[in-house]
Design a protein around this motif. Sequence first.
Motif, PDB file in Angstrom:
ATOM      1  N   MET A 149       1.309   2.631  -1.604  1.00 59.16           N
ATOM      2  CA  MET A 149       1.582   1.955  -0.325  1.00 59.16           C
ATOM      3  C   MET A 149       1.093   0.510  -0.342  1.00 59.16           C
ATOM      4  O   MET A 149       1.638  -0.345   0.364  1.00 59.16           O
ATOM      5  N   VAL A 150       0.060   0.252  -1.130  1.00 58.33           N
ATOM      6  CA  VAL A 150      -0.399  -1.140  -1.271  1.00 58.33           C
ATOM      7  C   VAL A 150       0.633  -1.935  -2.083  1.00 58.33           C
ATOM      8  O   VAL A 150       0.931  -3.084  -1.768  1.00 58.33           O
TER       9      VAL A 150
ATOM     10  N   ALA B 247       4.146   8.731   2.905  1.00 64.58           N
ATOM     11  CA  ALA B 247       4.232   7.834   1.744  1.00 64.58           C
ATOM     12  C   ALA B 247       5.552   8.030   0.990  1.00 64.58           C
ATOM     13  O   ALA B 247       6.191   7.049   0.574  1.00 64.58           O
TER      14      ALA B 247
ATOM     15  N   VAL C 104       3.869  -1.155  -2.380  1.00 63.73           N
ATOM     16  CA  VAL C 104       5.175  -1.185  -1.679  1.00 63.73           C
ATOM     17  C   VAL C 104       4.913  -1.264  -0.176  1.00 63.73           C
ATOM     18  O   VAL C 104       4.831  -0.251   0.491  1.00 63.73           O
ATOM     19  N   PRO C 105       4.762  -2.462   0.375  1.00 62.68           N
ATOM     20  CA  PRO C 105       4.387  -2.578   1.797  1.00 62.68           C
ATOM     21  C   PRO C 105       5.495  -2.202   2.792  1.00 62.68           C
ATOM     22  O   PRO C 105       6.571  -1.899   2.451  1.00 62.68           O
TER      23      PRO C 105
ATOM     24  N   LEU D 279      -4.581   9.768  -2.940  1.00 64.41           N
ATOM     25  CA  LEU D 279      -4.993   8.417  -3.332  1.00 64.41           C
ATOM     26  C   LEU D 279      -3.942   7.669  -4.169  1.00 64.41           C
ATOM     27  O   LEU D 279      -3.724   6.468  -3.936  1.00 64.41           O
TER      28      LEU D 279
ATOM     29  N   LEU E 156      -0.763   7.900  -3.882  1.00 64.78           N
ATOM     30  CA  LEU E 156       0.258   7.473  -2.922  1.00 64.78           C
ATOM     31  C   LEU E 156      -0.251   6.336  -2.031  1.00 64.78           C
ATOM     32  O   LEU E 156       0.513   5.456  -1.643  1.00 64.78           O
ATOM     33  N   ALA E 157      -1.553   6.368  -1.723  1.00 65.41           N
ATOM     34  CA  ALA E 157      -2.128   5.260  -0.950  1.00 65.41           C
ATOM     35  C   ALA E 157      -2.057   3.966  -1.752  1.00 65.41           C
ATOM     36  O   ALA E 157      -1.737   2.894  -1.204  1.00 65.41           O
TER      37      ALA E 157
END
Lengths: 148, 103
Positions: B99-100, B25, B102-103, B93, B95-96
């Motif tokens: 990720m949503v 990530a 920043v694709p 979580l 960082l997850a």
Amino acid sequence: MSAEVYAWVARMHGILAVLGLAALLHPVVLLRTRANLVPHARLTAELGAGLLLAAFAIGWWNYGAYRANVKAPLWLVHPEAVLRFETKEHLAAMAVALAVGGALVLRVSGRQPVGREAAWILLLCGWTLGVVTALLGVYVGGMAHPGW
Amino acid sequence: MSAGRSARWGLAITAGACAIAVSYALQRLGSAWTGEVHFTQVVQQAHIPYYWRCGLAALHGAVVTATVGLWVDHDRAVVALRFAPVWVPLLVLPLALAMVAVP
């Protein structure tokens, strides 16, 4: 890689991932509801993590073909699907690491309560991210249709 | 230590798995921050950043696993594992969610 092989591999990738998530739900529930390590929990954790790892490896292998042949045309008609595909790849990488880690922790320290707690949280986080990944995969698969 | 009772290696693998997720990530966020080739130019890129990110994250995970497994003693590992249900989601979580965003 031909378009047919790409499509078959992509479907295998999805099926294995769904089977892995289904198997992984078993230890996620059992590790929370049972005080001791149930033998089948370790088996299904390793089966689920193995299936997710296999799905990830297949997706990893197929990613080059997607990037070369699908991504650019898909970007022209559904740019939001391309972005969600990238999100899916990011979450998949994180989910597989956590799920495989959880299965390994259950193997090396599952006979200790603290080991089971750590394995449970790794499997739960991996499973949750895996479910989001699967939903994004369904969305992107629906958007990347043949176009008639 | 009999099979299935090694808190030290349990902690090492827990830390290694989290290191892979965190490294992946952070690499993605770093490339988004510094700038990456635009999606429309993907066919012109000679290497695939996704493969590099996965490979580097796996390497970081292996280093963290080995370091923790070799240097942390059993008692400290038990304490750290006891709090795993707190620090694992706290690390992973957010960082997850990033990720949503920043694709």
